[in-house]
Design a protein around this motif. Structure first.
Motif, PDB file in Angstrom:
ATOM      1  N   ALA A  19      23.802  47.338  30.849  1.00 56.24           N
ATOM      2  CA  ALA A  19      24.054  47.596  32.269  1.00 56.24           C
ATOM      3  C   ALA A  19      25.553  47.586  32.569  1.00 56.24           C
ATOM      4  CB  ALA A  19      23.344  46.553  33.127  1.00 56.24           C
ATOM      5  N   LEU A  23      22.413  43.308  37.528  1.00 50.70           N
ATOM      6  CA  LEU A  23      21.170  43.915  37.997  1.00 50.70           C
ATOM      7  C   LEU A  23      20.329  42.938  38.805  1.00 50.70           C
ATOM      8  CD1 LEU A  23      20.066  45.705  34.691  1.00 50.70           C
ATOM      9  CD2 LEU A  23      21.209  46.726  36.664  1.00 50.70           C
ATOM     10  N   GLU A  27      15.910  46.107  40.104  1.00 51.54           N
ATOM     11  CA  GLU A  27      16.541  47.063  39.193  1.00 51.54           C
ATOM     12  C   GLU A  27      16.099  46.825  37.752  1.00 51.54           C
ATOM     13  OE1 GLU A  27      20.675  47.754  41.728  1.00 51.54           O
ATOM     14  OE2 GLU A  27      20.543  46.101  40.288  1.00 51.54           O
ATOM     15  N   LEU A  28      15.973  45.569  37.369  1.00 50.86           N
ATOM     16  CA  LEU A  28      15.491  45.255  36.019  1.00 50.86           C
ATOM     17  C   LEU A  28      14.077  45.780  35.815  1.00 50.86           C
ATOM     18  CD1 LEU A  28      16.800  41.661  35.260  1.00 50.86           C
ATOM     19  CD2 LEU A  28      17.003  43.655  33.781  1.00 50.86           C
ATOM     20  N   ARG A  62      21.803  38.695  41.316  1.00 53.41           N
ATOM     21  CA  ARG A  62      21.990  39.721  40.278  1.00 53.41           C
ATOM     22  C   ARG A  62      22.263  39.025  38.950  1.00 53.41           C
ATOM     23  NH1 ARG A  62      23.188  44.844  42.470  1.00 53.41           N
ATOM     24  NH2 ARG A  62      23.215  44.787  44.719  1.00 53.41           N
ATOM     25  N   HIS A  64      23.532  39.076  34.827  1.00 52.58           N
ATOM     26  CA  HIS A  64      24.375  39.752  33.842  1.00 52.58           C
ATOM     27  C   HIS A  64      24.829  38.760  32.773  1.00 52.58           C
ATOM     28  CE1 HIS A  64      27.539  38.062  36.441  1.00 52.58           C
ATOM     29  NE2 HIS A  64      28.346  38.173  35.408  1.00 52.58           N
TER      30      HIS A  64
END
Length: 197
Positions: A19, A23, A27-28, A62, A64
């Protein structure tokens, strides 16, 4: 001994790895589907990467991968900052972070001076502040809030992680005038002088 991760966990790991930006859960799910327990997969990956050179972190909802905090100095690159934040911009950013959503008039009331249009522009260009709608009062002023980039840049999971007054005092970041005024317990300096006379 840990077993091999299942295909769903591997898919989540791969989606996060490639990514370009952090995310959200939604979105994942677009990448890996609904076939598995996404929350459990994220917990497993966070546990698997804990203590390693990179960690799986959640910032503002989100997810990451990021370099482990104790190793960040190894990968730090020197780069020229286009602009350093002025004192006015720092004060404005702090007011927005602690009082969001907040209008320009509310920022000015707290700071005691007018906010130059360029100050908010600099914060929006940095990606730390965004317009968050309009206040439902006469004139419908624009209100501002911080962004996920703000949380990520300062290493915060949410605004609840912002330092409190005791943390700021311990770090020596409070203005000495503020500390003196706090010690007076709200009395004005004139009231104090009258007591001495």
């Amino acid at each position: 001994m840990k077993g091999e991760p299942d295909d769903y966990v591997r898919a989540v790991e791969a989606a996060l790895f490639v990514a370009e930006a952090p995310l959200t859960l939604a979105e994942l799910r677009l990448h890996v589907g609904e076939a598995g327990d996404l929350a459990a997969a994220l917990r497993q990956l966070a546990d698997d990467y804990a203590g390693r050179g990179i960690n799986l972190v959640e910032r503002g909802g989100r997810w990451h991968f990021q370099t482990a905090a104790d190793l960040a100095h190894i990968l730090r690159r020197e780069k020229d900052e286009a602009r350093k934040l002025s004192r006015a911009a720092m004060e404005t950013l702090a007011i927005i972070a602690y009082h969001e959503p907040v209008s320009r008039a509310e920022i000015e009331a707290i700071r005691g001076v007018q906010v130059a249009k360029g100050t908010l522009d600099v914060l929006m260009e940095a990606g730390w502040v965004r317009p968050a709608g309009r206040r439902e009062v006469p004139g419908r002023p624009l209100i501002y809030a911080t962004t996920v980039d703000f949380l990520s840049h300062f290493g915060l999971s949410s605004r609840r992680d912002l330092p409190g007054i005791d943390d700021l005092r311990a770090a020596g970041l409070l203005d000495p005038v503020d500390l003196v005024l706090e010690g007076l317990g709200g009395q004005s300096v004139l009231e104090n002088d009258d007591d001495v006379a």
